[in-house]
Design a protein around this motif. Structure first.
Motif, PDB file in Angstrom:
ATOM      1  N   GLN A 110      69.405  29.005  46.848  1.00 23.17           N
ATOM      2  CA  GLN A 110      70.109  29.660  47.947  1.00 23.17           C
ATOM      3  C   GLN A 110      71.591  29.284  47.915  1.00 23.17           C
ATOM      4  OE1 GLN A 110      67.808  28.157  51.216  1.00 23.17           O
ATOM      5  NE2 GLN A 110      66.296  29.816  51.116  1.00 23.17           N
ATOM      6  N   PHE A 111      71.849  27.997  47.686  1.00 28.31           N
ATOM      7  CA  PHE A 111      73.237  27.543  47.624  1.00 28.31           C
ATOM      8  C   PHE A 111      73.959  28.169  46.434  1.00 28.31           C
ATOM      9  CE2 PHE A 111      76.663  24.777  46.317  1.00 28.31           C
ATOM     10  CZ  PHE A 111      77.269  24.426  47.514  1.00 28.31           C
ATOM     11  N   PHE A 114      79.638  22.065  65.013  1.00 25.39           N
ATOM     12  CA  PHE A 114      78.204  21.777  64.934  1.00 25.39           C
ATOM     13  C   PHE A 114      77.781  21.508  63.487  1.00 25.39           C
ATOM     14  CE2 PHE A 114      73.877  23.305  64.157  1.00 25.39           C
ATOM     15  CZ  PHE A 114      73.153  22.567  65.082  1.00 25.39           C
ATOM     16  N   TRP A 115      78.207  22.372  62.570  1.00 27.00           N
ATOM     17  CA  TRP A 115      77.785  22.217  61.178  1.00 27.00           C
ATOM     18  C   TRP A 115      78.555  21.125  60.455  1.00 27.00           C
ATOM     19  CZ3 TRP A 115      73.306  23.765  59.631  1.00 27.00           C
ATOM     20  CH2 TRP A 115      72.669  24.803  60.308  1.00 27.00           C
ATOM     21  N   TYR A 116      79.836  20.943  60.804  1.00 26.78           N
ATOM     22  CA  TYR A 116      80.583  19.824  60.218  1.00 26.78           C
ATOM     23  C   TYR A 116      79.917  18.500  60.612  1.00 26.78           C
ATOM     24  CZ  TYR A 116      84.609  22.760  58.898  1.00 26.78           C
ATOM     25  OH  TYR A 116      85.449  23.698  58.328  1.00 26.78           O
ATOM     26  N   ARG A 117      79.466  18.415  61.860  1.00 24.91           N
ATOM     27  CA  ARG A 117      78.851  17.179  62.317  1.00 24.91           C
ATOM     28  C   ARG A 117      77.552  16.897  61.549  1.00 24.91           C
ATOM     29  NH1 ARG A 117      79.836  14.419  66.653  1.00 24.91           N
ATOM     30  NH2 ARG A 117      80.808  16.192  67.721  1.00 24.91           N
ATOM     31  N   LYS A 118      76.760  17.925  61.326  1.00 28.08           N
ATOM     32  CA  LYS A 118      75.521  17.738  60.574  1.00 28.08           C
ATOM     33  C   LYS A 118      75.803  17.175  59.184  1.00 28.08           C
ATOM     34  CE  LYS A 118      72.052  20.822  62.580  1.00 28.08           C
ATOM     35  NZ  LYS A 118      71.079  19.720  62.705  1.00 28.08           N
ATOM     36  N   ALA A 119      76.792  17.751  58.511  1.00 27.09           N
ATOM     37  CA  ALA A 119      77.132  17.268  57.172  1.00 27.09           C
ATOM     38  C   ALA A 119      77.808  15.903  57.232  1.00 27.09           C
ATOM     39  CB  ALA A 119      78.039  18.269  56.465  1.00 27.09           C
ATOM     40  N   ALA A 123      77.571  35.779  51.115  1.00 28.52           N
ATOM     41  CA  ALA A 123      77.468  34.335  50.893  1.00 28.52           C
ATOM     42  C   ALA A 123      77.012  33.598  52.149  1.00 28.52           C
ATOM     43  CB  ALA A 123      78.808  33.779  50.432  1.00 28.52           C
ATOM     44  N   ALA A 124      77.570  33.966  53.289  1.00 31.46           N
ATOM     45  CA  ALA A 124      77.337  33.215  54.533  1.00 31.46           C
ATOM     46  C   ALA A 124      75.862  33.050  54.895  1.00 31.46           C
ATOM     47  CB  ALA A 124      78.108  33.861  55.686  1.00 31.46           C
ATOM     48  N   PRO A 125      75.051  34.117  54.868  1.00 34.30           N
ATOM     49  CA  PRO A 125      73.647  33.920  55.267  1.00 34.30           C
ATOM     50  C   PRO A 125      72.862  33.026  54.314  1.00 34.30           C
ATOM     51  CG  PRO A 125      74.036  36.188  54.514  1.00 34.30           C
ATOM     52  CD  PRO A 125      75.369  35.550  54.682  1.00 34.30           C
ATOM     53  N   TRP A 126      73.214  33.036  53.027  1.00 35.01           N
ATOM     54  CA  TRP A 126      72.500  32.173  52.080  1.00 35.01           C
ATOM     55  C   TRP A 126      72.923  30.719  52.230  1.00 35.01           C
ATOM     56  CZ3 TRP A 126      68.107  33.586  50.348  1.00 35.01           C
ATOM     57  CH2 TRP A 126      67.832  34.932  50.099  1.00 35.01           C
ATOM     58  N   TYR A 127      74.206  30.491  52.513  1.00 35.19           N
ATOM     59  CA  TYR A 127      74.636  29.123  52.825  1.00 35.19           C
ATOM     60  C   TYR A 127      73.900  28.629  54.068  1.00 35.19           C
ATOM     61  CZ  TYR A 127      78.615  28.816  49.565  1.00 35.19           C
ATOM     62  OH  TYR A 127      79.417  28.731  48.434  1.00 35.19           O
ATOM     63  N   ALA A 139      71.584  25.417  54.426  1.00 37.84           N
ATOM     64  CA  ALA A 139      72.006  24.422  55.422  1.00 37.84           C
ATOM     65  C   ALA A 139      70.851  24.061  56.345  1.00 37.84           C
ATOM     66  CB  ALA A 139      73.173  24.962  56.233  1.00 37.84           C
ATOM     67  N   GLU A 140      70.091  25.056  56.730  1.00 39.20           N
ATOM     68  CA  GLU A 140      68.959  24.807  57.631  1.00 39.20           C
ATOM     69  C   GLU A 140      67.853  24.009  56.954  1.00 39.20           C
ATOM     70  OE1 GLU A 140      68.103  28.766  58.910  1.00 39.20           O
ATOM     71  OE2 GLU A 140      69.565  28.691  60.562  1.00 39.20           O
ATOM     72  N   LEU A 141      67.863  23.984  55.619  1.00 36.51           N
ATOM     73  CA  LEU A 141      66.922  23.156  54.873  1.00 36.51           C
ATOM     74  C   LEU A 141      67.473  21.751  54.627  1.00 36.51           C
ATOM     75  CD1 LEU A 141      65.554  25.755  52.276  1.00 36.51           C
ATOM     76  CD2 LEU A 141      64.349  24.792  54.254  1.00 36.51           C
ATOM     77  N   GLY A 142      68.677  21.484  55.170  1.00 34.78           N
ATOM     78  CA  GLY A 142      69.239  20.136  55.122  1.00 34.78           C
ATOM     79  C   GLY A 142      70.203  19.866  53.990  1.00 34.78           C
ATOM     80  N   MET A 143      70.587  20.876  53.215  1.00 27.93           N
ATOM     81  CA  MET A 143      71.505  20.664  52.091  1.00 27.93           C
ATOM     82  C   MET A 143      72.908  20.422  52.627  1.00 27.93           C
ATOM     83  SD  MET A 143      72.035  22.992  48.706  1.00 27.93           S
ATOM     84  CE  MET A 143      72.856  22.304  47.265  1.00 27.93           C
TER      85      MET A 143
END
Length: 202
Positions: free
Chosen positions: A62-63, A116-121, A78-82, A86-90
């Motif tokens: 996906q990435f 939100f996503w920056y914080r996860k990473a 690209a965005a939906p596959w990222y 991302a939702e799988l934790g990559m």
């Protein structure tokens, strides 16, 4: 003292200019060769295989597929596959979703979602995300401005060798923003930023 610090700043500021902007992260693995010849019919089978693996829930596929679309500047694809990766934790995908939301690449610009996503990473230790999260706190982008939180995240990224974060941490120490003013610490971090920036690949 101001003149001494200014020499540190001048030694890195132009180099860092190219390092501070948000850019998509690449996978730890090499980008698949198909990305370099997206329109080449000989790669049609490989594109199909990659798409099939992505549809089966393979985060790396996906990435890689998202990266191929991003290379082709097809950000809306690209965005939906990222997002799926991302939702799988990559972690790289989580960061890239943050970039997508911050810059409005393939999605509507949404700074709160970017945070939100920056914080996860960032919480997974990814220095690019730590820097971008710090910048959001520093500038109040998508979240309440908080200089202490900014310094905390700048430091985490700087301690991993991020040149832009090292420079920003130096500025924080010099200005006493989010941390007690300490010119000696400012000089140390400006020096580290200069050294790191001088070895950065371009």
């Amino acid at each position: 003292m101001k003149n001494i610090l200014w020499r540190y700043v001048c030694s890195v500021i132009f180099i860092l200019g190219g390092l501070c902007s948000s850019v998509y992260a690449q996978s730890p693995q090499n980008r698949p060769p198909v990305c370099h010849r997206w329109a080449d019919e000989s790669d049609a089978g490989r594109i199909t295989d990659l798409l099939e693996m992505a549809r089966q829930g393979n985060a790396q596929a996906q990435f890689n597929l998202a990266t191929c679309y991003a290379v082709a500047r097809k950000f809306h694809l690209a965005a939906p596959w990222y997002r799926k990766a991302a939702e799988l934790g990559m972690v790289e995908a989580q960061y890239n979703v943050g970039v997508s939301f911050e810059e409005g690449k393939g999605v509507a610009r949404d700074l709160q979602q970017a945070v939100f996503w920056y914080r996860k990473a960032a919480e997974q230790g990814f220095p690019n995300a730590q820097y971008n999260l710090a910048e959001c706190y520093d500038q109040g982008k998508g979240i309440a401005q908080d200089a202490k939180q900014a310094v905390s995240w700048y430091r985490k990224a700087a301690e991993q060798g991020d040149a832009a974060a090292s420079f920003a941490l130096g500025v924080s120490y010099y200005e006493g923003k989010g941390v007690a003013r300490n010119v000696d610490q400012a000089k140390i971090w400006f020096g580290k930023a200069g050294e790191l920036a001088s070895h950065a690949p371009f």
